[in-house]
Design a protein around this motif. Structure first.
Motif, PDB file in Angstrom:
ATOM      1  N   VAL A 100       0.980  -1.203   0.133  1.00  0.00           N
ATOM      2  CA  VAL A 100       0.116   0.045   0.089  1.00  0.00           C
ATOM      3  C   VAL A 100       0.802   1.252   0.112  1.00  0.00           C
ATOM      4  O   VAL A 100       0.490   2.153  -0.584  1.00  0.00           O
ATOM      5  CB  VAL A 100      -1.002  -0.190   1.199  1.00  0.00           C
ATOM      6  CG1 VAL A 100      -1.739   1.311   1.364  1.00  0.00           C
ATOM      7  CG2 VAL A 100      -1.817  -1.083   1.096  1.00  0.00           C
ATOM      8  N   GLU A 101       1.764   1.065   0.878  1.00  0.00           N
ATOM      9  CA  GLU A 101       2.738   2.495   0.914  1.00  0.00           C
ATOM     10  C   GLU A 101       3.525   2.505  -0.383  1.00  0.00           C
ATOM     11  O   GLU A 101       3.768   3.825  -0.888  1.00  0.00           O
ATOM     12  CB  GLU A 101       3.749   1.855   2.170  1.00  0.00           C
ATOM     13  CG  GLU A 101       3.230   2.072   3.317  1.00  0.00           C
ATOM     14  CD  GLU A 101       4.119   1.796   4.492  1.00  0.00           C
ATOM     15  OE1 GLU A 101       5.516   1.479   4.157  1.00  0.00           O
ATOM     16  OE2 GLU A 101       3.890   2.048   5.787  1.00  0.00           O
ATOM     17  N   LYS A 104       1.168   4.257  -2.861  1.00  0.00           N
ATOM     18  CA  LYS A 104       0.989   5.761  -2.709  1.00  0.00           C
ATOM     19  C   LYS A 104       2.234   6.539  -3.023  1.00  0.00           C
ATOM     20  O   LYS A 104       2.044   7.489  -3.634  1.00  0.00           O
ATOM     21  CB  LYS A 104       0.745   5.853  -1.338  1.00  0.00           C
ATOM     22  CG  LYS A 104      -0.634   5.466  -0.749  1.00  0.00           C
ATOM     23  CD  LYS A 104      -1.155   5.551   0.786  1.00  0.00           C
ATOM     24  CE  LYS A 104      -2.329   5.121   0.949  1.00  0.00           C
ATOM     25  NZ  LYS A 104      -2.430   5.241   2.557  1.00  0.00           N
ATOM     26  N   GLU A 105       3.388   5.900  -2.847  1.00  0.00           N
ATOM     27  CA  GLU A 105       4.562   6.750  -2.968  1.00  0.00           C
ATOM     28  C   GLU A 105       4.958   6.712  -4.446  1.00  0.00           C
ATOM     29  O   GLU A 105       5.559   7.781  -5.097  1.00  0.00           O
ATOM     30  CB  GLU A 105       5.677   6.185  -2.574  1.00  0.00           C
ATOM     31  CG  GLU A 105       5.921   6.032  -0.827  1.00  0.00           C
ATOM     32  CD  GLU A 105       6.914   5.211  -0.285  1.00  0.00           C
ATOM     33  OE1 GLU A 105       7.746   4.423  -1.128  1.00  0.00           O
ATOM     34  OE2 GLU A 105       7.009   5.206   0.802  1.00  0.00           O
ATOM     35  N   ASN A 107       2.480   6.797  -6.922  1.00  0.00           N
ATOM     36  CA  ASN A 107       1.225   7.468  -7.580  1.00  0.00           C
ATOM     37  C   ASN A 107       0.618   6.159  -8.419  1.00  0.00           C
ATOM     38  O   ASN A 107       0.075   6.562  -9.533  1.00  0.00           O
ATOM     39  CB  ASN A 107       1.408   8.565  -8.306  1.00  0.00           C
ATOM     40  CG  ASN A 107       0.333   9.258  -8.652  1.00  0.00           C
ATOM     41  OD1 ASN A 107      -0.942   9.095  -7.700  1.00  0.00           O
ATOM     42  ND2 ASN A 107      -0.072  10.147  -9.680  1.00  0.00           N
ATOM     43  N   THR A 109      -1.741   2.888  -9.661  1.00  0.00           N
ATOM     44  CA  THR A 109      -3.374   2.567  -9.468  1.00  0.00           C
ATOM     45  C   THR A 109      -3.120   1.163  -9.488  1.00  0.00           C
ATOM     46  O   THR A 109      -2.330  -0.056  -9.950  1.00  0.00           O
ATOM     47  CB  THR A 109      -4.102   2.950 -10.672  1.00  0.00           C
ATOM     48  OG1 THR A 109      -3.353   2.358 -11.965  1.00  0.00           O
ATOM     49  CG2 THR A 109      -4.056   4.467 -10.702  1.00  0.00           C
ATOM     50  N   ARG A 133     -10.209   0.923  -6.859  1.00  0.00           N
ATOM     51  CA  ARG A 133      -9.465   1.836  -6.066  1.00  0.00           C
ATOM     52  C   ARG A 133      -8.658   1.097  -4.989  1.00  0.00           C
ATOM     53  O   ARG A 133      -8.947  -0.006  -4.601  1.00  0.00           O
ATOM     54  CB  ARG A 133     -10.825   2.692  -5.013  1.00  0.00           C
ATOM     55  CG  ARG A 133     -11.475   3.515  -6.219  1.00  0.00           C
ATOM     56  CD  ARG A 133     -12.862   4.138  -5.549  1.00  0.00           C
ATOM     57  NE  ARG A 133     -13.574   3.171  -4.816  1.00  0.00           N
ATOM     58  CZ  ARG A 133     -14.542   3.198  -4.136  1.00  0.00           C
ATOM     59  NH1 ARG A 133     -15.136   4.564  -3.899  1.00  0.00           N
ATOM     60  NH2 ARG A 133     -15.529   2.416  -3.746  1.00  0.00           N
ATOM     61  N   LEU A 134      -7.653   1.861  -4.411  1.00  0.00           N
ATOM     62  CA  LEU A 134      -6.810   1.409  -3.331  1.00  0.00           C
ATOM     63  C   LEU A 134      -7.480   0.676  -2.151  1.00  0.00           C
ATOM     64  O   LEU A 134      -7.074  -0.044  -1.692  1.00  0.00           O
ATOM     65  CB  LEU A 134      -5.947   2.366  -3.024  1.00  0.00           C
ATOM     66  CG  LEU A 134      -4.586   2.070  -2.081  1.00  0.00           C
ATOM     67  CD1 LEU A 134      -3.836   0.656  -2.671  1.00  0.00           C
ATOM     68  CD2 LEU A 134      -3.814   3.178  -1.699  1.00  0.00           C
ATOM     69  N   SER A 135      -8.658   1.494  -1.996  1.00  0.00           N
ATOM     70  CA  SER A 135      -9.392   1.226  -0.742  1.00  0.00           C
ATOM     71  C   SER A 135     -10.325  -0.050  -0.950  1.00  0.00           C
ATOM     72  O   SER A 135     -10.847  -0.576  -0.011  1.00  0.00           O
ATOM     73  CB  SER A 135     -10.576   2.242  -0.340  1.00  0.00           C
ATOM     74  OG  SER A 135     -11.221   2.513  -1.195  1.00  0.00           O
ATOM     75  N   SER A 158       1.949   1.808 -12.881  1.00  0.00           N
ATOM     76  CA  SER A 158       2.332   3.045 -12.736  1.00  0.00           C
ATOM     77  C   SER A 158       2.746   3.671 -13.872  1.00  0.00           C
ATOM     78  O   SER A 158       2.481   3.069 -15.166  1.00  0.00           O
ATOM     79  CB  SER A 158       3.698   3.194 -11.652  1.00  0.00           C
ATOM     80  OG  SER A 158       4.797   2.371 -12.631  1.00  0.00           O
TER      81      SER A 158
END
Length: 216
Positions: A100-101, A104-105, A107, A109, A133-135, A158
């Motif tokens: 997950v980190e 996010k780092e 950017n 999908t 979505r990431l969630s 990415s």
């Protein structure tokens, strides 16, 4: 007796005779001259043992029964799929914290790649991608007709690369009768009378109305 309600505050409200009766109900042998506080202690110990043996994740905290909630994540990256019925598949997945980190780092999908195969030893004959979505942690997928095997990949995309981070097993898709698998809007289908009695014609119409995007 509901042992989940046996708290210290509740037992202290009972008379000595009620405590002995409760001990007898729970199969605890209590001497007649045993101090009241010791009787309460024996009852609390017995209640804890019964709850542990029941394999229910309930703990006695501060004299109250409390259920433990399942964790939101098990910190493992995985994906799996189960068939709800011959038409719908239910996909669920999880992501470990480091992934997950990383997403996010960078950017990045996520997406699901749904692929269909004639054999596990051959390349996919058809596939399509679904952005997620990431969630997100679950998704229903409408299965096209006439397919044999399905596999779903969890991909990270990415600006510089697309990586496979998890993959389901091959799932064998059931094949129903041609009256159902070959149904098309506007196509005259001779449905056996026994299927008409079951309301199949109405179900087929409702399926088209609600999911017409799946028909070609």
């Amino acid at each position: 007796m509901d042992t989940a309600n046996l708290s210290l505050s509740y037992l202290q409200t009972l008379s000595s005779s009620d405590l002995l009766a409760l001990a007898d109900e729970l199969g605890i042998d209590i001497p007649d001259d045993l101090d009241r506080n010791f009787v309460i202690g024996e009852l609390l110990d017995a209640a804890s043992e019964i709850l542990a043996d029941s394999k229910e994740d309930i703990h006695l905290l501060s004299g109250k029964a409390k259920s433990s909630a399942l964790p939101e994540t098990y910190n493992v990256t995985m994906i799996d799929v189960v068939l709800r019925n011959p038409v719908w598949a239910f996909v669920y997945w999880d992501l470990k914290k480091s992934d997950v980190e990383y997403l996010k780092e960078n950017n990045a999908t996520l997406m699901l790649r749904v692929s269909f195969f004639d054999s596990e030893l051959e390349s996919a004959v058809e596939s399509f991608d679904m952005g997620i979505r990431l969630s997100d942690r679950k998704q229903y997928i409408l299965i096209p007709t006439g397919k044999s095997l399905m596999r779903i990949d969890l991909l990270m995309e990415s600006s510089v690369e697309t990586l496979l981070i998890a993959q389901t097993r091959f799932v064998s898709l059931p094949h129903g009768c041609t009256e159902l698998t070959d149904v098309q809007p506007g196509k005259q289908t001779d449905i056996p009378e026994i299927m008409n009695v079951s309301g199949m014609e109405r179900l087929l119409k409702e399926h088209y109305i609600n999911h017409r995007q799946s028909f070609s």
